[in-house]
Design a protein around this motif. Structure first.
Motif, PDB file in Angstrom:
ATOM      1  N   TYR A  14       0.811  -1.222   0.000  1.00  0.00           N
ATOM      2  CA  TYR A  14       0.000   0.000   0.000  1.00  0.00           C
ATOM      3  C   TYR A  14       0.843   1.270   0.000  1.00  0.00           C
ATOM      4  CZ  TYR A  14      -3.736   3.229   1.475  1.00  0.00           C
ATOM      5  OH  TYR A  14      -4.636   4.259   1.547  1.00  0.00           O
ATOM      6  N   ASN A  72      -0.302   4.574  -3.451  1.00  0.00           N
ATOM      7  CA  ASN A  72      -1.682   5.033  -3.502  1.00  0.00           C
ATOM      8  C   ASN A  72      -1.770   6.502  -3.875  1.00  0.00           C
ATOM      9  OD1 ASN A  72      -4.415   4.646  -3.389  1.00  0.00           O
ATOM     10  ND2 ASN A  72      -4.581   5.075  -1.204  1.00  0.00           N
ATOM     11  N   ARG A  73      -1.953   6.753  -5.154  1.00  0.00           N
ATOM     12  CA  ARG A  73      -2.092   8.122  -5.647  1.00  0.00           C
ATOM     13  C   ARG A  73      -3.410   8.264  -6.398  1.00  0.00           C
ATOM     14  NH1 ARG A  73       1.532   5.398  -8.992  1.00  0.00           N
ATOM     15  NH2 ARG A  73       1.114   5.544 -11.236  1.00  0.00           N
ATOM     16  N   ILE A  74      -3.781   9.501  -6.665  1.00  0.00           N
ATOM     17  CA  ILE A  74      -5.038   9.777  -7.368  1.00  0.00           C
ATOM     18  C   ILE A  74      -4.974   9.246  -8.800  1.00  0.00           C
ATOM     19  CG2 ILE A  74      -6.567  11.586  -8.240  1.00  0.00           C
ATOM     20  CD1 ILE A  74      -6.784  11.297  -5.286  1.00  0.00           C
ATOM     21  N   TYR A 125      -8.538   7.898  -5.236  1.00  0.00           N
ATOM     22  CA  TYR A 125      -7.366   7.102  -4.911  1.00  0.00           C
ATOM     23  C   TYR A 125      -7.474   5.717  -5.543  1.00  0.00           C
ATOM     24  CZ  TYR A 125      -5.509  10.520  -1.653  1.00  0.00           C
ATOM     25  OH  TYR A 125      -4.964  11.654  -1.117  1.00  0.00           O
ATOM     26  N   TYR A 182      -6.040   2.859  -4.676  1.00  0.00           N
ATOM     27  CA  TYR A 182      -6.209   1.769  -3.722  1.00  0.00           C
ATOM     28  C   TYR A 182      -7.075   2.173  -2.531  1.00  0.00           C
ATOM     29  CZ  TYR A 182      -2.428  -1.045  -5.842  1.00  0.00           C
ATOM     30  OH  TYR A 182      -1.662  -1.801  -6.691  1.00  0.00           O
ATOM     31  N   ASN A 183      -7.690   1.163  -1.941  1.00  0.00           N
ATOM     32  CA  ASN A 183      -8.355   1.273  -0.646  1.00  0.00           C
ATOM     33  C   ASN A 183      -7.650   0.340   0.331  1.00  0.00           C
ATOM     34  OD1 ASN A 183     -11.877   1.613  -1.672  1.00  0.00           O
ATOM     35  ND2 ASN A 183     -10.170   3.017  -1.813  1.00  0.00           N
ATOM     36  N   ARG A 238     -10.083   0.289  -5.905  1.00  0.00           N
ATOM     37  CA  ARG A 238     -11.414   0.789  -5.573  1.00  0.00           C
ATOM     38  C   ARG A 238     -12.494  -0.156  -6.108  1.00  0.00           C
ATOM     39  NH1 ARG A 238     -14.152   3.442  -1.824  1.00  0.00           N
ATOM     40  NH2 ARG A 238     -16.040   4.445  -2.639  1.00  0.00           N
TER      41      ARG A 238
END
Length: 317
Positions: free
Chosen positions: A172, A176-178, A187, A189-190, A224
């Motif tokens: 993670y 995790n970027r936009i 984002y 990833y969650n 996501r």
């Protein structure tokens, strides 16, 4: 034809004998008064019974399969067996046009009546959950729970605790970027729950420091789409992990007297840090899955991006 029928009868006979052996063992185990409490309350003993049952029956089936000249084949995306092995599920290839909500149904659950009975007896038919310890690479493992009307109702009345910084799952951090992908902006990833907080989160208490559901052991690095699909809110449109979670939540609200046994297993390829997918099963307990029966594989993928599962990095297509 006669030989084939004979082999089938042999296979059924050994499976029945394995089941009888487990039941006899369970009876002997339960007749010792000093052991009854341990079996009822100890997750290790319950897990061991389940693993013995699965091991014996699979060994019998594998033996007959190898002696009858049959070979195990990788399932196609159009025909996935409900008892598919982890390696078979990992071999499935995600395609957005085939799996727009990031999951594939495997039909009926493979959870047995013995497992369901154990789940009910584990905490006297009250809600409970267990989460396996991470492996040597720090990767989150399987979780199981008995979801009840009370557990869902209590959680709904609470504000979900925030994630601690230490809760970041493997793969993670730093990835995790936009992203702007096919209509989704947010984002990439969650922190994806293995066991959903909305189903059993209240059992750990309102304080995030004491709530195992919000800790790293119960989290994986999920896209996501893996987490919620295309963000559908109803049971019929919910996707990803939310598909089963929504179905379970709605079910126990409609039928408060029937708990649901819920088993979730993230699947990793080799030493990769990010799971390729998650196997989710859930059944209504008092009727052996007649009213609710879920067996799905959720792809950890995102349409429009390529993921390096070894370290969690990703690129836009």
């Amino acid at each position: 034809m006669k030989k084939k029928r004979f082999k089938l009868k042999q296979r059924k006979l050994v499976t029945v004998l394995a089941t009888i052996a487990v039941l006899v063992f369970g009876y002997l185990f339960s007749t010792n008064n000093t052991e009854v409490k341990a079996f009822t309350h100890g997750p290790r003993q319950v897990t061991t019974m389940r693993r013995h049952y699965r091991h014996w029956t699979r060994q019998a089936e594998n033996w007959f399969s190898s002696n009858s000249g049959s070979t195990q084949t990788t399932p196609t995306t159009a025909d996935v067996p409900r008892d598919a092995t982890d390696s078979q599920l990992l071999a499935l290839q995600f395609a957005a046009n085939k799996y727009p909500e990031n999951y594939v149904s495997l039909g009926k659950s493979t959870l047995t009546s013995l497992q369901i009975h154990d789940a009910l007896e584990h905490n006297h038919e009250q809600a409970w959950y267990t989460i396996d310890s991470p492996d040597t690479l720090g990767r989150s493992q399987a979780g199981q729970a008995l979801v009840t009307y009370d557990s869902v109702s209590a959680t709904a009345a609470m504000k979900r605790p925030s994630f601690a910084e230490s809760a970041n799952p493997t793969g993670y951090e730093g990835n995790n970027r936009i992203a702007q992908l096919n209509g989704y902006r947010g984002y990439f990833y969650n922190r994806s729950h293995t066991l959903a907080w909305s189903l059993v989160g209240n059992l750990g208490g309102p304080d995030s420091s004491s709530n195992a559901i919000m800790q790293r052991n119960n989290l994986t690095t999920g896209t996501r789409a893996q987490n919620v699909g295309t963000n559908g809110r109803s049971q019929s449109t919910a996707g990803g992990m939310a598909y089963a979670e929504t179905a379970i939540r709605d079910f126990v609200r409609e039928r408060p007297n029937i708990p649901v046994y819920y088993v979730v297993t993230p699947l990793y390829q080799g030493n990769e840090l990010v799971p390729r997918g998650t196997h989710v099963q859930a059944v209504s307990t008092t009727d052996d899955g007649q009213a609710l029966n879920i067996n799905v594989y959720v792809f950890n993928a995102q349409n429009g991006a390529t993921i390096n599962y070894a370290d969690g990095s990703w690129t836009q297509n």
